[in-house]
Design an enzyme around this catalytic site. Structure first.
Site, short mmCIF file in Angstrom:
data_model
loop_
_atom_site.label_atom_id
_atom_site.label_comp_id
_atom_site.label_asym_id
_atom_site.label_seq_id
_atom_site.Cartn_x
_atom_site.Cartn_y
_atom_site.Cartn_z
N LYS A 21 83.80 17.88 -20.61
CA LYS A 21 84.59 19.10 -20.79
C LYS A 21 86.01 18.82 -21.26
CE LYS A 21 81.75 21.49 -17.45
NZ LYS A 21 81.61 21.59 -15.99
N ARG A 56 70.45 -1.31 -17.29
CA ARG A 56 70.43 -2.65 -16.68
C ARG A 56 71.68 -2.97 -15.89
NH1 ARG A 56 66.99 -6.47 -19.28
NH2 ARG A 56 65.86 -5.23 -20.78
#
Ligand code: ZN
Lengths: 318, 153
Positions: A94, A65
């Site tokens: 990562k 939203r």
């Protein structure tokens, strides 16, 4: 002062939108005024406002939203969007630090919108980025653009915010939306607040202390004891994930159900708001009444977010 | 201060060093941690009678003065403590403790989901007049009781 002649050109003093605590009344008024201007502006003209600019939309935590509302605003202003909708599919997973990610992105983008599951992430980002940060939610802490769109919705519906009596109902203990809204409303004049919640979910002491000398408030266990005085009823969801004890959630989740019947005795002009999504606390049978303001409220997210982008577009912090 | 203690005989006065008096009962061990590094003799008294507080704790550190950071930390735990610098059995200087308005890198945030507990950045807190500490990052508020046990030493 005559209606319509009240434009004062408030100036916006902030370089980032991280927390509603950073806002003074003039900053809020500047945003609301700009949002109204965005709604009046022809589409073609709006498209030129951020043409050639890039806005980063970094959603370390998904929130469809909020993201769609921001991205609509970005596109309405003619800017391009870079970023990700979910940190799981981005390189962020990562192990890069937030500071590094933000420093890198601030080299590409003119404004950075970010949502993060860690509280304080947006504040940290604002300290390492020379481009403005807009906080689209940092964990359970802040979601300032929600508060601004709430205020804009009230202002639009009543022509003013000063002098209104506003009821906040539901989970007032954990709900960041109502904390920020109460805090922001305390910057306005002659506001009366009514906190409607069971004892277990009452407004925290530290919020009450913060607003105590600026605004008058009462606490109620039942909506019926204050309904007839209210100009606005702001309903919030009781969130399951906040409860350590599932039995307590089951006991409280349907404590308040705002439906047509519960609204009998309200002012004709009462407006019901809700940040959405709703569960059972706000009945569908309210949707077709003149009280329902929540879909309009959701739509108002776009002009308010456009306003922020426009106000921040040329900011360079260093 | 030293004289009064002499009368009470709860704790032997020191010739030179720092006395920290009128500590709320139960805070001496926290203060001890802050004073730290025991190359010096340190005397501690816990829950001794006090006219001012009912009961109090005391910490006497011999041959040592405290630095600004240590004083700031003590002020966070016990803003009304009395700190005196003693030389040759006399009070050379009374130090007025002042709760700092802002502390950097000293407190740990109570909120496990705060960015300061996730990434390696120094914490920052604002202390208000009631002694509550607000995290600059996650905006959580800690009471003195909560942050007294979260002082980095
Ligand atoms: Zn924190």
């Amino acid at each position: 002062m005559l209606k319509g002649s009240g434009r004062k050109n408030f100036s916006f003093s902030l370089t980032d939108v991280v927390s509603i605590s950073d806002f003074g009344r003039a900053d809020i008024e500047a945003v609301l005024e700009k949002a109204a201007a965005m709604e009046r502006m022809p589409r073609e003209k709006k498209l030129k406002l951020l043409r050639g600019r890039a806005v980063a939309s970094l959603f370390f935590e998904p929130s469809t939203r909020t993201r769609l509302s921001f991205e609509t605003a970005i596109q309405n202003l003619g800017a391009s969007v870079i970023g990700f909708a979910d940190a799981n599919v981005s390189s962020v997973k990562k192990g890069e630090t937030l500071s590094d990610t933000i420093r890198v992105v601030s080299g590409y983008a003119d404004i950075i919108i970010m949502r993060h599951y860690i509280e304080g992430a947006a504040r940290l980002a604002s300290e390492v980025s020379n481009k403005p940060i807009i906080n689209a939610g940092d964990g359970a802490n802040q979601h300032p653009t929600q508060t601004l769109l709430d205020l804009y919705t009230i202002k639009k519906a009543f022509g003013r915010i000063d002098g209104l009596t506003i009821g906040l109902l539901g989970d007032l203990k954990y709900g960041r939306t109502v904390h920020s809204l109460a805090q922001a409303l305390s910057l306005f004049d002659n506001i009366k607040l009514a906190f409607i919640a069971p004892d277990e979910l009452a407004m925290p002491q530290h919020i009450k202390e913060r607003i105590a000398h600026k605004v008058s408030f009462e606490e109620h266990a039942e909506l019926s004891s204050v309904l007839s005085e209210l100009d606005v009823l702001y309903v919030t969801r009781i969130q399951k994930e906040r409860f350590a004890d599932p039995a307590e959630y089951e006991r409280l989740k349907d404590r308040y159900v705002v439906d047509r019947k519960a609204l009998q005795g309200a002012k004709e002009t009462l407006k019901v708001m809700h940040p959405l999504p709703r569960v059972n606390e706000l009945s569908y049978d309210v949707d077709s009444t003149k009280h329902a303001l929540y879909f309009e409220q959701a739509r108002n997210g776009v002009p308010v977010r456009e306003a922020l982008l426009v106000l921040l577009k040329d900011v360079r912090k260093w | 201060m030293v004289k009064k203690t002499e009368k009470g005989l709860y704790i032997k006065p020191i010739r030179s060093g720092t006395t920290i008096d009128h500590l709320p009962a139960g805070t001496a061990l926290k203060v001890l941690k802050i004073v730290g590094k025991a190359e010096n003799a340190i005397t501690v008294a816990i829950r001794v009678p006090s006219r001012k507080l009912g009961v109090k704790d005391l910490v006497f550190v011999e041959n040592k003065t405290l630095n600004e950071e240590q004083l700031a930390k003590i002020a966070l735990i016990a803003p009304n403590a009395t700190v005196n610098i003693i030389e040759n059995n006399e009070v050379k200087q009374k130090i007025h403790l002042q709760t700092p308005k802002e502390v950097h890198g000293i407190l740990e945030c109570i909120n496990p989901n705060c960015i300061t507990n996730k990434e390696n950045i120094p914490s920052k807190f604002y202390i208000n007049e009631q002694g509550m500490a607000k995290c600059h990052y996650c905006e959580r508020i800690m009471t003195r009781e909560e942050y007294s046990v979260r002082i980095r030493v």
